[in-house]
Motif scaffolding. Structure first.
Motif, short mmCIF file in Angstrom:
data_model
loop_
_atom_site.label_atom_id
_atom_site.label_comp_id
_atom_site.label_asym_id
_atom_site.label_seq_id
_atom_site.Cartn_x
_atom_site.Cartn_y
_atom_site.Cartn_z
N ARG A 55 0.83 -1.20 0.00
CA ARG A 55 0.00 0.00 0.00
C ARG A 55 0.87 1.26 0.00
N GLU A 59 1.26 4.14 -2.92
CA GLU A 59 1.04 5.55 -2.60
C GLU A 59 2.24 6.38 -3.06
N ALA A 94 -3.04 -4.20 -3.58
CA ALA A 94 -2.72 -2.76 -3.52
C ALA A 94 -2.86 -2.14 -4.91
#
Length: 132
Positions: A55, A59, A94
């Protein structure tokens, strides 16, 4: 700029479930270096936790793409470097939060003996094509 052309399975090539075999883009190439699970202060996110690291990596990729005026819609190729192929489901989960299945880029996944430090479970790089 027109959308990249995606050819999921060219004639004579077995279909792939987790990537697109060919992506053709026209425009300016954006290369995003391999991203690690580091927060904005350079601290590891998710020690020992592949899902948390994935994750954070996505990002970081999103932020890098945005800095170049790109989004995940513009990504044509990703390379996944993982210390254990067992981390791929976490990476796919993700990725699904950012890239729908019908827009998957071309991809390669490579298991490596180690990354820059042993606490990192993955590193992911991306190439995008955006309007000039």
């Amino acid at each position: 700029m027109s959308e990249p052309i995606r050819i999921p399975a060219p004639e004579g090539v077995a279909p792939a479930a987790a990537y697109t075999h060919v992506v053709i883009g026209t425009g300016r190439l954006v290369a995003v270096s391999g991203q690690l699970a580091l927060d904005e202060d350079g601290k590891l996110v998710g020690e020992g936790d592949a899902a948390a690291q994935a994750r954070q990596v996505f990002e970081n990729l999103r932020r890098c793409l945005a800095a170049a005026g790109a989004t995940f819609d513009d990504v044509v190729k990703m390379t996944y470097f993982v210390t254990d192929m067992a981390h791929m489901p976490a990476i796919r989960a993700a990725r699904a939060a950012h890239i729908p299945d019908d827009r998957l880029p071309a991809a390669s996944a490579v298991q490596v003996a180690s990354l820059v430090a042993p606490e990192f479970l993955m590193e992911i790089e991306a190439f995008a094509v955006v309007a000039p």
